[in-house]
Design a protein around this motif. Structure first.
Motif, mmCIF file in Angstrom:
data_model
loop_
_atom_site.group_PDB
_atom_site.id
_atom_site.type_symbol
_atom_site.label_atom_id
_atom_site.label_comp_id
_atom_site.label_asym_id
_atom_site.label_seq_id
_atom_site.Cartn_x
_atom_site.Cartn_y
_atom_site.Cartn_z
ATOM 1 N N LEU A 4 0.838 -1.205 0.000
ATOM 2 C CA LEU A 4 0.000 0.000 0.000
ATOM 3 C C LEU A 4 0.873 1.256 0.000
ATOM 4 N N PHE A 5 1.978 1.251 0.762
ATOM 5 C CA PHE A 5 2.899 2.390 0.800
ATOM 6 C C PHE A 5 3.502 2.635 -0.583
ATOM 7 N N TRP A 6 4.016 1.589 -1.205
ATOM 8 C CA TRP A 6 4.646 1.736 -2.514
ATOM 9 C C TRP A 6 3.626 2.083 -3.594
ATOM 10 N N LEU A 7 2.436 1.570 -3.468
ATOM 11 C CA LEU A 7 1.372 1.916 -4.424
ATOM 12 C C LEU A 7 1.023 3.392 -4.315
ATOM 13 N N SER A 8 0.865 3.902 -3.104
ATOM 14 C CA SER A 8 0.523 5.324 -2.930
ATOM 15 C C SER A 8 1.695 6.213 -3.344
ATOM 16 N N LEU A 9 2.929 5.791 -3.057
ATOM 17 C CA LEU A 9 4.094 6.561 -3.483
ATOM 18 C C LEU A 9 4.170 6.615 -5.011
ATOM 19 N N GLY A 10 3.947 5.529 -5.688
ATOM 20 C CA GLY A 10 3.960 5.496 -7.155
ATOM 21 C C GLY A 10 2.844 6.330 -7.746
ATOM 22 N N ALA A 11 1.637 6.246 -7.135
ATOM 23 C CA ALA A 11 0.517 7.052 -7.644
ATOM 24 C C ALA A 11 0.810 8.536 -7.457
ATOM 25 N N GLY A 12 1.382 8.924 -6.308
ATOM 26 C CA GLY A 12 1.736 10.327 -6.059
ATOM 27 C C GLY A 12 2.782 10.827 -7.036
ATOM 28 N N ALA A 13 3.802 9.988 -7.295
ATOM 29 C CA ALA A 13 4.850 10.362 -8.248
ATOM 30 C C ALA A 13 4.267 10.500 -9.656
ATOM 31 N N GLY A 14 3.335 9.636 -10.007
ATOM 32 C CA GLY A 14 2.701 9.724 -11.328
ATOM 33 C C GLY A 14 1.878 10.992 -11.474
ATOM 34 N N TYR A 16 2.296 13.801 -9.778
ATOM 35 C CA TYR A 16 3.244 14.927 -9.808
ATOM 36 C C TYR A 16 3.896 15.055 -11.181
ATOM 37 N N ALA A 17 4.353 13.943 -11.742
ATOM 38 C CA ALA A 17 4.997 13.966 -13.055
ATOM 39 C C ALA A 17 4.026 14.414 -14.133
ATOM 40 N N THR A 18 2.780 13.939 -14.056
ATOM 41 C CA THR A 18 1.769 14.335 -15.032
ATOM 42 C C THR A 18 1.506 15.828 -14.949
ATOM 43 N N HIS A 19 1.418 16.336 -13.722
ATOM 44 C CA HIS A 19 1.175 17.769 -13.529
ATOM 45 C C HIS A 19 2.320 18.601 -14.105
ATOM 46 N N ARG A 20 3.575 18.202 -13.857
ATOM 47 C CA ARG A 20 4.737 18.937 -14.364
ATOM 48 C C ARG A 20 4.801 18.907 -15.889
ATOM 49 N N VAL A 21 4.526 17.759 -16.476
ATOM 50 C CA VAL A 21 4.547 17.635 -17.937
ATOM 51 C C VAL A 21 3.450 18.491 -18.546
ATOM 52 N N LYS A 22 2.266 18.492 -17.928
ATOM 53 C CA LYS A 22 1.162 19.282 -18.443
ATOM 54 C C LYS A 22 1.510 20.772 -18.411
#
Length: 106
Positions: A4-14, A16-22
């Motif tokens: 659950l920790f790694w899933l939430s960390l990956g979702a948060g990173a995704g 954040y990355a999507t927001h920066r690219v946009k």
């Protein structure tokens, strides 16, 4: 729990990355839109005019300084020396060749 920790960390990173690219894509699109290109051209034109005026001013200033140096070097601003009284003068004789332009066939 670890998953659950790694899933939430990956979702948060995704997210954040999507927001920066946009944001970067929007900025790129705004920069290369017709309005953005026109604004950059106007800014560059105004800056070029200012730089050209400064360049011309620098050239004029340096030209005057160099001309003063050259005048001082050849003593152009001074009167020529007077020949001493009673000194013999030399008269130079010259030969002249007269060229007739009509003989060349022109």
């Amino acid at each position: 729990m670890r998953r659950l920790f790694w899933l939430s960390l990956g979702a948060g990173a995704g997210v954040y990355a999507t927001h920066r690219v946009k944001r970067r894509v929007e900025r790129f699109a705004r920069t290369w839109s017709p309005e953005g290109v026109a604004a950059r051209a106007v800014t560059a034109g105004q800056g070029a005019g200012d730089r050209l005026r400064h360049f011309a001013s620098d050239v004029r200033t340096e030209m005057e300084a160099r001309e003063a140096e050259l005048r001082e070097a050849v003593r152009m601003d001074q009167a020529p020396p007077e020949p001493p009284e009673g000194a013999p003068r030399r008269v130079l004789r010259a030969r002249y060749t007269i060229i007739d332009d009509d003989k060349d066939g022109h």
